[in-house]
Scaffold this active site. Structure first.
Site, PDB file in Angstrom:
ATOM      1  N   TYR A  16      44.580  30.545   6.597  1.00  0.00           N
ATOM      2  CA  TYR A  16      45.542  30.136   5.838  1.00  0.00           C
ATOM      3  C   TYR A  16      45.446  29.010   4.736  1.00  0.00           C
ATOM      4  O   TYR A  16      46.182  28.770   3.896  1.00  0.00           O
ATOM      5  CB  TYR A  16      46.592  29.830   6.584  1.00  0.00           C
ATOM      6  CG  TYR A  16      47.315  30.865   7.521  1.00  0.00           C
ATOM      7  CD1 TYR A  16      48.050  31.991   7.167  1.00  0.00           C
ATOM      8  CD2 TYR A  16      47.242  30.819   8.945  1.00  0.00           C
ATOM      9  CE1 TYR A  16      48.247  32.908   7.921  1.00  0.00           C
ATOM     10  CE2 TYR A  16      47.570  31.960   9.796  1.00  0.00           C
ATOM     11  CZ  TYR A  16      48.144  32.945   9.159  1.00  0.00           C
ATOM     12  OH  TYR A  16      48.585  33.950  10.035  1.00  0.00           O
ATOM     13  N   HIS A  21      51.149  29.819   0.576  1.00  0.00           N
ATOM     14  CA  HIS A  21      52.373  29.204   1.706  1.00  0.00           C
ATOM     15  C   HIS A  21      51.797  27.983   2.017  1.00  0.00           C
ATOM     16  O   HIS A  21      52.622  27.120   2.878  1.00  0.00           O
ATOM     17  CB  HIS A  21      52.266  30.372   2.655  1.00  0.00           C
ATOM     18  CG  HIS A  21      53.733  30.561   3.391  1.00  0.00           C
ATOM     19  ND1 HIS A  21      54.888  30.104   2.839  1.00  0.00           N
ATOM     20  CD2 HIS A  21      54.193  30.706   4.630  1.00  0.00           C
ATOM     21  CE1 HIS A  21      55.907  30.359   3.420  1.00  0.00           C
ATOM     22  NE2 HIS A  21      55.496  30.761   4.501  1.00  0.00           N
ATOM     23  N   TYR A  65      53.075  26.045  13.218  1.00  0.00           N
ATOM     24  CA  TYR A  65      53.164  27.262  12.552  1.00  0.00           C
ATOM     25  C   TYR A  65      54.406  27.051  11.744  1.00  0.00           C
ATOM     26  O   TYR A  65      55.264  26.132  12.166  1.00  0.00           O
ATOM     27  CB  TYR A  65      53.160  28.694  12.938  1.00  0.00           C
ATOM     28  CG  TYR A  65      51.671  28.972  13.492  1.00  0.00           C
ATOM     29  CD1 TYR A  65      50.876  29.505  12.374  1.00  0.00           C
ATOM     30  CD2 TYR A  65      51.355  28.709  14.597  1.00  0.00           C
ATOM     31  CE1 TYR A  65      49.374  29.861  12.670  1.00  0.00           C
ATOM     32  CE2 TYR A  65      49.849  29.129  15.148  1.00  0.00           C
ATOM     33  CZ  TYR A  65      48.935  29.631  13.835  1.00  0.00           C
ATOM     34  OH  TYR A  65      47.731  30.071  14.220  1.00  0.00           O
ATOM     35  N   ASN A  67      57.163  28.788  10.861  1.00  0.00           N
ATOM     36  CA  ASN A  67      58.506  28.883  11.455  1.00  0.00           C
ATOM     37  C   ASN A  67      59.113  27.798  12.669  1.00  0.00           C
ATOM     38  O   ASN A  67      60.330  28.035  12.886  1.00  0.00           O
ATOM     39  CB  ASN A  67      58.595  30.291  12.138  1.00  0.00           C
ATOM     40  CG  ASN A  67      58.353  31.262  11.054  1.00  0.00           C
ATOM     41  OD1 ASN A  67      58.008  31.165   9.735  1.00  0.00           O
ATOM     42  ND2 ASN A  67      58.100  32.580  11.391  1.00  0.00           N
ATOM     43  N   ASP A  92      56.370  25.324  -0.664  1.00  0.00           N
ATOM     44  CA  ASP A  92      56.112  26.371  -1.675  1.00  0.00           C
ATOM     45  C   ASP A  92      57.717  26.935  -2.069  1.00  0.00           C
ATOM     46  O   ASP A  92      58.487  26.935  -1.033  1.00  0.00           O
ATOM     47  CB  ASP A  92      55.193  27.498  -1.075  1.00  0.00           C
ATOM     48  CG  ASP A  92      55.811  28.297   0.066  1.00  0.00           C
ATOM     49  OD1 ASP A  92      55.951  27.648   1.081  1.00  0.00           O
ATOM     50  OD2 ASP A  92      55.917  29.510  -0.121  1.00  0.00           O
ATOM     51  N   ASN A 113      61.454  29.928   5.946  1.00  0.00           N
ATOM     52  CA  ASN A 113      61.780  29.859   7.301  1.00  0.00           C
ATOM     53  C   ASN A 113      61.248  28.431   7.846  1.00  0.00           C
ATOM     54  O   ASN A 113      61.814  28.055   8.709  1.00  0.00           O
ATOM     55  CB  ASN A 113      60.764  30.630   7.996  1.00  0.00           C
ATOM     56  CG  ASN A 113      61.156  32.387   7.830  1.00  0.00           C
ATOM     57  OD1 ASN A 113      62.541  32.307   7.569  1.00  0.00           O
ATOM     58  ND2 ASN A 113      60.351  33.427   7.628  1.00  0.00           N
TER      59      ASN A 113
END
Length: 188
Positions: A16, A21, A65, A67, A92, A113
């Protein structure tokens, strides 16, 4: 003395690291580099701490993470005794053209989220945030692939200057306050 919590939102893991993101992580990496500080592992993420113009600053990259970002934000606010108006979240935004920033003192989660979880855990949406435009150059139904995709060559060329600009906006927020920072950095 007022303390500050600067939060870059992203997802942990090498796959990632350079995705759209993860602009929050990239932005706080630049801030910490600029302040000649270093990240270390701690509760709920990686933490860097420094003083800017005598103001204590904690920088957080949550390891929860995206969320579940609210758990990390709430923990560090409580641990450091930081009030909500001195929390600054970087994330973002698909609705802004690449590299454009929008700073606000409050607002909805806009379908993001990470922001949604922060607002749920804090039971409040009145905290400053900086949204970094990643554009919306994707086909219908391909949003997840786009935000979890890597930057284009053109974006990669422009990122260092834009990340430096975001770091300057964060330092302005810490020293000059939200309103001055919005006036000087929004839409640029």
């Amino acid at each position: 003395m007022q303390k500050y919590l600067i939060v870059g939102l992203g997802n942990i893991g090498e796959k990632y690291r350079y995705t759209r993101h993860n602009i929050g992580f990239l932005a706080v990496d630049e801030l910490v580099r600029k302040m000649d500080a270093k990240f270390g592992s701690s509760n709920f993420g990686e933490i860097a701490q420094f003083k800017y113009k005598a103001r204590p600053v904690t920088v957080l990259k949550p390891n929860t993470y995206m969320n579940l970002s609210g758990d990390a934000v709430r923990f560090w606010m409580q641990k450091e005794g930081i009030s909500i108006e001195n929390v600054f979240v970087i994330t973002d935004d698909l609705n802004l053209p690449f590299g454009t920033i929008r700073i606000r003192g409050k607002g909805s989660d806009g379908g993001h989220n990470g922001l949604k979880d922060i607002q749920n855990k804090l039971q409040n949406q009145n905290y400053p945030r900086l949204r970094f435009g990643v554009g919306n150059e994707f086909e219908q139904g391909r949003q997840v692939d786009y935000v979890l995709g890597v930057w284009s060559e053109d974006e990669v060329e422009k990122l260092p200057e834009r990340l430096n600009f975001v770091a300057d906006a964060v330092l302005s927020f810490i020293f000059s306050g939200l309103n001055n920072t919005m006036n000087n950095f929004n839409g640029k």
